[in-house]
Scaffold this active site. Structure first.
Site, PDB file in Angstrom:
ATOM      1  N   ASP A  50     -27.739  12.229 -42.837  1.00  0.00           N
ATOM      2  CA  ASP A  50     -28.876  12.258 -42.580  1.00  0.00           C
ATOM      3  C   ASP A  50     -29.759  11.971 -41.892  1.00  0.00           C
ATOM      4  OD1 ASP A  50     -27.962  13.950 -43.991  1.00  0.00           O
ATOM      5  OD2 ASP A  50     -29.915  14.007 -45.561  1.00  0.00           O
ATOM      6  N   TYR A  53     -28.431  12.770 -38.622  1.00  0.00           N
ATOM      7  CA  TYR A  53     -27.990  13.939 -37.779  1.00  0.00           C
ATOM      8  C   TYR A  53     -30.098  14.644 -37.360  1.00  0.00           C
ATOM      9  CZ  TYR A  53     -28.751  18.998 -38.042  1.00  0.00           C
ATOM     10  OH  TYR A  53     -28.824  20.730 -37.863  1.00  0.00           O
ATOM     11  N   SER A  99     -35.814  26.810 -41.434  1.00  0.00           N
ATOM     12  CA  SER A  99     -35.496  24.854 -42.033  1.00  0.00           C
ATOM     13  C   SER A  99     -36.891  24.194 -41.438  1.00  0.00           C
ATOM     14  CB  SER A  99     -34.495  24.509 -41.226  1.00  0.00           C
ATOM     15  OG  SER A  99     -34.782  23.294 -41.440  1.00  0.00           O
ATOM     16  N   LYS A 133     -38.436  16.094 -51.714  1.00  0.00           N
ATOM     17  CA  LYS A 133     -37.344  16.866 -50.879  1.00  0.00           C
ATOM     18  C   LYS A 133     -35.961  17.319 -51.140  1.00  0.00           C
ATOM     19  CE  LYS A 133     -35.911  17.723 -46.187  1.00  0.00           C
ATOM     20  NZ  LYS A 133     -34.558  18.113 -46.309  1.00  0.00           N
ATOM     21  N   ARG A 154     -27.880  29.899 -47.640  1.00  0.00           N
ATOM     22  CA  ARG A 154     -29.233  29.846 -46.594  1.00  0.00           C
ATOM     23  C   ARG A 154     -27.835  30.601 -45.372  1.00  0.00           C
ATOM     24  NH1 ARG A 154     -32.977  26.954 -44.238  1.00  0.00           N
ATOM     25  NH2 ARG A 154     -32.931  25.437 -45.758  1.00  0.00           N
ATOM     26  N   GLU A 190     -33.273  25.604 -54.444  1.00  0.00           N
ATOM     27  CA  GLU A 190     -32.731  24.265 -53.984  1.00  0.00           C
ATOM     28  C   GLU A 190     -31.277  24.277 -55.164  1.00  0.00           C
ATOM     29  OE1 GLU A 190     -31.403  22.698 -50.630  1.00  0.00           O
ATOM     30  OE2 GLU A 190     -32.400  23.195 -50.959  1.00  0.00           O
ATOM     31  N   LYS A 330     -40.128  12.436 -44.005  1.00  0.00           N
ATOM     32  CA  LYS A 330     -38.546  12.178 -44.231  1.00  0.00           C
ATOM     33  C   LYS A 330     -38.301  10.580 -44.786  1.00  0.00           C
ATOM     34  CE  LYS A 330     -35.338  14.178 -43.830  1.00  0.00           C
ATOM     35  NZ  LYS A 330     -33.766  14.593 -42.957  1.00  0.00           N
ATOM     36  N   CYS A 424     -29.187  -2.908  -8.086  1.00  0.00           N
ATOM     37  CA  CYS A 424     -28.500  -2.485  -9.333  1.00  0.00           C
ATOM     38  C   CYS A 424     -27.107  -2.348  -9.552  1.00  0.00           C
ATOM     39  CB  CYS A 424     -27.422  -0.420  -8.372  1.00  0.00           C
ATOM     40  SG  CYS A 424     -26.528   0.064  -9.613  1.00  0.00           S
TER      41      CYS A 424
END
Length: 700
Positions: A50, A53, A99, A133, A154, A190, A330, A424
């Protein structure tokens, strides 16, 4: 789970990308996120954690913020989930199942609150409802006259899979609502599986020689999405109800009262849900829930905060795929300690020099990590990161793991501070850090091997040479096989037509068509040629400004060579061109300061006919009278707040700015309009009253 060390994941910070690289990166992110959505939502087999993501979506959002012109029509920001499986009938959601945007700390949550306050013009943050959540599968339940008639996953947010027969087997889903309810109502919740039930299920599956599930979320999703409802009936699934979709009649004035109604109707609502009065209470609640996370009987990955007042929710509305009135806080990812063995410099496709930490392999959150981004030299100096240091690593907030801090007491003797490179490492050209920027860049431009592929792809793109049949895939193949190593080689390809015809997937006709397309582009307007060079900050608009100012390629080249001299008239004139300014002027001077760029430029120009600048700007047919217009709001509006007006204008294709200039198309004046209205009058810019604005924007 995939390894984040995969070379397909860019290490280049978003702020170091060019417009062309930003577009390419957004295309890659859109493709990758769609792939991950399919695996997660449709196949119940996630390919990454998660945290990874979320990091991909964060990177996508940050690039879109920095490069709004590069936003794709299929942006992940406007997409939820994935298309429903063909194995199930489809049900269209009357209210989309969108979402949530994420926050990761108190600062980000405070900014979420501040955005809501500004949008609503409130003096203080409204009250929230906090809910753990749940890491499960979202479901929408339709009740007509109190009876369950449909259940859908969903899906892609607009359309889900019909799992009605399976949902009827869940104990937590009432077949008939208790007490009075609207004639029609959609209830969202959920579906999940407890940790204990998950372990018991896997023991049973192993004993029977059947599929073992990776985690409770996969088990819940796989159990619900069975073609045989009797299989679902034997799986220990549970449901927490938490939201409303469409309803034929109002149910409550606040979200908290709505949760009470859900319980009255026979649903289970998470008992940890709580009313939150302010931001401090939200932070305390999140800390408490996170601390007890491991003791909960089910998996959670954060806390959802929703503004309690439903009328405020309606005013705030949605942006992209997410509501403005809710966010998911989160929990942070895991950390680990390892040794930084070496700091290497990666040269991006736009010349950005990005430091990369090579690490002793360490497991962080279930993934073996050997590299981490260091972002830029300022970040290295701020954290005082040195080769040989023991560092704390974290996989939150970016696609590539980040070094959080150094364990100073373990620093080896003789560890030296990082010294930025002045040349460089790929081509040896001067590496310059422009004033006010954090990124050091190679000035090799057209000659640096690290940049050449991206430059070539940009060169043949539609706004540049627009060579039909020569896209990214062909450029990559031709460069790999040595047919194209620099810009001029594009126009040598017709001489190699027979060789191209023998390549896999080509043939005589395709090779001949390519040769003809290339020959047709040997004549190009000066402004398109300028854009095709891919000089940083020289997009289509700036290319037109420069082309119109200098008139011809020859004059521009002469002036740019002279502008290399500090204090020269040509340099001063370059910086004073309307719309160009000193920053863009420096980019041009840096480009011409590298002799190999001039050689490559002359080689390319010698193969072309560079004509006068093209005429007016091309634009798509306008869908609304505001599309493409620049608007300024001033004064106090009565029908809506300033953020609401801005959102309305932007939704119709307009650009809203804070200052009035000659480029402004309209100035909308509310009550007590001040200096902006006066300046609009001085510049002859049309002003609109609030009533005229509402008429133009389609009503209040």
């Amino acid at each position: 789970m995939t390894n984040p060390d995969s070379p397909s994941l860019s290490l280049t910070p978003p702020e170091a990308l060019s417009p062309a690289e930003a577009r390419a990166e957004l295309e890659r992110l859109a493709s990758r996120i769609a792939e991950l959505d399919d695996a997660y939502y449709r196949d119940d087999a996630p390919l990454v954690t998660d945290a990874d993501y979320d990091a991909l979506r964060q990177r996508n959002a940050e690039i879109e913020r920095l490069f709004p012109d590069a936003i794709l029509k299929n942006s992940p920001a406007n997409r939820v989930g994935t298309a429903p499986s063909s194995a199930f009938a489809k049900i269209r959601h009357r209210v989309p199942m969108l979402s949530l945007d994420n926050v990761f700390d108190t600062e980000e949550f405070a900014e979420f609150c501040a955005r809501a306050r500004r949008f609503l013009n409130l003096p203080a943050s409204p009250r929230f409802v906090a809910e753990p959540k749940i890491d499960g599968l979202s479901i929408s339940l339709t009740y007509e006259n109190g009876i369950l008639t449909r259940a859908a996953t969903r899906g892609d947010g607009m359309e889900g899979e019909d799992v009605t027969a399976n949902v009827r087997t869940l104990r937590d889903v009432p077949q008939t609502l208790h007490g009075e309810a609207p004639a029609f109502i959609e209830i969202r919740g959920e579906v999940f599986m407890s940790k204990a039930a998950f372990l018991e299920l896997n023991e049973t599956q192993a004993r029977l020689g059947q599929k073992i599930f990776a985690n409770p979320r996969n088990a819940a999703a796989g159990s619900l999405r069975q073609l045989d409802a009797s299989v679902t009936a034997n799986r220990p699934l549970a449901l927490f109800a938490y939201a409303q979709g469409e309803s034929s009649a109002p149910v409550a004035e606040t979200h908290w009262d709505y949760l009470t109604r859900l319980k009255d109707w026979g649903f289970v609502v998470n008992p940890l849900s709580q009313l939150i009065e302010d931001e401090n209470a939200a932070a305390a609640f999140t800390t408490r829930i996170a601390a007890g996370r491991s003791t909960l009987p089910y998996d959670i990955d954060g806390v959802v905060f929703k503004i309690d007042d439903l009328s405020l929710q309606r005013r705030l509305g949605f942006v992209g795929r997410a509501p403005r009135w809710a966010t998911a806080w989160k929990f942070p990812a895991e950390q680990a300690t390892t040794v930084l063995e070496k700091i290497d410099i990666q040269v991006g496709r736009t010349g950005a020099l990005t430091p990369v930490a090579h690490l002793q392999a360490v497991n962080v959150g279930g993934v073996l990590v050997t590299r981490a981004t260091l972002h830029n030299e300022d970040e290295i100096a701020r954290k005082d990161v040195r080769e040989g240091d023991t560092v704390i690593l974290q996989r939150a907030g970016d696609v590539i793991p980040q070094i959080v801090s150094v364990v100073l007491e373990k620093r080896p003797d003789g560890a030296r501070p990082f010294a930025p490179l002045e040349h460089c490492p790929v081509c040896g050209s001067l590496a310059i850090r422009p004033p006010g920027e954090v990124v050091r860049r190679c000035t090799g431009g057209l000659t640096c091997e690290a940049q050449v592929v991206e430059r070539l792809i940009h060169m043949v793109s539609r706004p540049a040479f627009d060579i039909d049949g020569l896209g990214e895939k062909s450029i990559l193949e031709f460069h790999r096989d040595g047919l194209v190593s620099g810009p001029a080689d594009i126009f040598r390809l017709p001489a190699r037509e027979d060789e191209i015809a023998r390549r896999d997937g080509w043939g005589s006709l395709s090779a001949r068509n390519l040769s003809q397309a290339i020959e047709a582009r040997r004549s190009i307007p000066f402004d398109r040629f300028l854009y095709a060079l891919g000089i940083r900050r020289i997009g289509e608009t700036n290319a037109r400004l420069l082309a119109r100012h200098y008139g011809s390629f020859t004059e521009w080249r002469t002036q740019m060579l002279a502008a290399r001299q500090i204090g020269s008239d040509e340099r001063l004139a370059l910086g004073s061109i309307t719309g160009i300014g000193p920053t863009i002027a420096e980019e041009l001077v840096d480009f011409f300061a590298e002799p190999r760029n001039i050689d490559t430029l002359d080689e390319l120009a010698g193969m072309l006919t560079i004509t006068a600048p093209s005429g007016g700007l091309s634009s798509a047919a306008l869908d609304s009278p505001l599309n493409g217009k620049i608007i300024v709001f001033t004064g106090t509006l009565q029908a809506m707040t300033r953020p609401e007006a801005k959102a309305r204008a932007e939704s119709m294709g307009a650009k809203v700015t804070d200052s009035v200039s000659k480029k402004t198309d309209f100035v909308v004046t509310g009550a007590d309009a001040g200096s902006k209205a006066k300046k609009a009058a001085e510049l002859g810019i049309r002003t609109l009253s609030e009533e005229e604005w509402l008429a133009l924007a389609g009503g209040g």
